[in-house]
Design a protein around this motif. Structure first.
Motif, PDB file in Angstrom:
ATOM      1  N   LEU A  48       6.724   4.270  -4.100  1.00  0.00           N
ATOM      2  CA  LEU A  48       5.802   4.932  -3.177  1.00  0.00           C
ATOM      3  C   LEU A  48       5.447   6.304  -3.719  1.00  0.00           C
ATOM      4  N   THR A  50       3.870  10.023  -2.192  1.00  0.00           N
ATOM      5  CA  THR A  50       3.259  10.872  -1.165  1.00  0.00           C
ATOM      6  C   THR A  50       2.417  11.892  -1.914  1.00  0.00           C
ATOM      7  N   PRO A  75       1.829   2.088  -3.487  1.00  0.00           N
ATOM      8  CA  PRO A  75       1.323   2.598  -2.208  1.00  0.00           C
ATOM      9  C   PRO A  75       1.275   4.125  -2.200  1.00  0.00           C
ATOM     10  N   LEU A  77       0.715   7.470   0.264  1.00  0.00           N
ATOM     11  CA  LEU A  77       0.576   8.131   1.557  1.00  0.00           C
ATOM     12  C   LEU A  77      -0.020   9.502   1.301  1.00  0.00           C
ATOM     13  N   ASP A  97      -3.396   4.481   0.920  1.00  0.00           N
ATOM     14  CA  ASP A  97      -3.006   3.421   1.848  1.00  0.00           C
ATOM     15  C   ASP A  97      -2.810   3.940   3.269  1.00  0.00           C
ATOM     16  N   ASP A  98      -2.531   5.222   3.403  1.00  0.00           N
ATOM     17  CA  ASP A  98      -2.382   5.839   4.718  1.00  0.00           C
ATOM     18  C   ASP A  98      -2.679   7.325   4.553  1.00  0.00           C
ATOM     19  N   ARG A 112       6.094   6.192   8.349  1.00  0.00           N
ATOM     20  CA  ARG A 112       4.913   5.671   7.646  1.00  0.00           C
ATOM     21  C   ARG A 112       5.276   5.227   6.234  1.00  0.00           C
ATOM     22  N   LEU A 116       4.863   1.391   4.522  1.00  0.00           N
ATOM     23  CA  LEU A 116       4.222   1.108   3.238  1.00  0.00           C
ATOM     24  C   LEU A 116       5.182   0.404   2.280  1.00  0.00           C
ATOM     25  N   ARG A 119       5.546  -3.289   3.199  1.00  0.00           N
ATOM     26  CA  ARG A 119       4.394  -4.070   2.739  1.00  0.00           C
ATOM     27  C   ARG A 119       4.525  -4.444   1.271  1.00  0.00           C
ATOM     28  N   ARG A 120       5.198  -3.551   0.507  1.00  0.00           N
ATOM     29  CA  ARG A 120       5.251  -3.726  -0.941  1.00  0.00           C
ATOM     30  C   ARG A 120       6.382  -4.645  -1.391  1.00  0.00           C
TER      31      ARG A 120
END
Length: 232
Positions: A48, A50, A75, A77, A97-98, A112, A116, A119-120
């Motif tokens: 992920l 951010t 993903p 964020l 993605d967000d 959040r 994500l 989902r991954r």
């Protein structure tokens, strides 16, 4: 343990993000510059990212757009001080993605991030197994011989760390940084205390012990009881 790249130029915000992700069982690495963050994201896979919207070196929207151009589907964020709808749409269209607006509650950010990550996770990689010990990575539940175990959040992260490195000796420093998220204090016995608690829950009466102590080094988890330099 999920790995997160935090691209954020504000040190206070970055430290808050890293600390909160650590509480939720993630390992975070902080980069304060957009261009350097892009280089790091392309050099090593992360679970992920951010991503701050406004960064020195390279704008956040340009960073995520370049990641998608390079077919990196990590993903993202996006986190921004800009609250207008048009900017949110730009960020999502670029490949985010967000989108989270500052100021934000740390637990909302972590929630959040967890969405994500779920989902991954591939369907065939939602569980870890060592012998008859099983860890459900989606529901955060552990089982031994089919029976659910009641684990505290730190115990769960500790068990996940051991299971992801089954058969590998983990030093106390490695465990401390992976589970607690900061540098190891050689004067603390917090790891030994938590290992003891975890053992009492994992290695029940009549069951082969899975968690082993490697004298003078650290700990490991093995698929079955075996004669090694490790001791129960």
């Amino acid at each position: 343990m999920p790995t997160v790249l935090v691209i954020e130029d504000d040190e206070v915000t970055a430290r808050e993000i890293v600390a909160e992700l650590s509480v939720h069982g993630m390992t975070a690495e902080w980069i304060p510059d957009g261009r350097k963050g892009l280089d790091r994201a392309t050099a090593q896979p992360f679970d992920l990212i951010t991503l701050d919207r406004m960064l020195p070196g390279m704008d956040g929207i340009d960073v995520v757009a370049e990641l998608r151009r390079l077919q990196i589907d990590t993903p993202v964020l996006m986190i921004s001080a800009l609250s207008d709808v048009d900017d949110r749409v730009r960020g999502l269209r670029a490949g985010g993605d967000d989108y989270l607006t500052k100021p934000f509650a740390p637990d909302e950010m972590a929630a959040r991030a967890e969405v994500l990550l779920r989902r991954r996770v591939p369907q065939n990689d939602t569980r870890l197994r060592v012998a008859d010990l099983e860890l459900d990575l989606v529901r955060h539940i552990a089982y031994r011989a089919g029976q659910p175990l009641t684990l505290q959040p730190t115990e769960y992260r500790l068990l996940e760390c051991l299971m992801r490195h089954c058969g590998q000796v983990l030093t106390r420093m490695m465990i401390f940084e992976a589970v607690w998220g900061f540098h190891f204090d050689p004067g603390t016995n917090v790891i030994d205390v938590h290992i003891g608690r975890l053992r009492r829950k994992i290695d029940g009466a009549g069951q082969p012990p899975l968690i082993r102590t490697v004298r003078g080094t650290g700990y490991m988890i093995v698929g079955s009881a075996q004669n090694t330099t490790a001791s129960p």
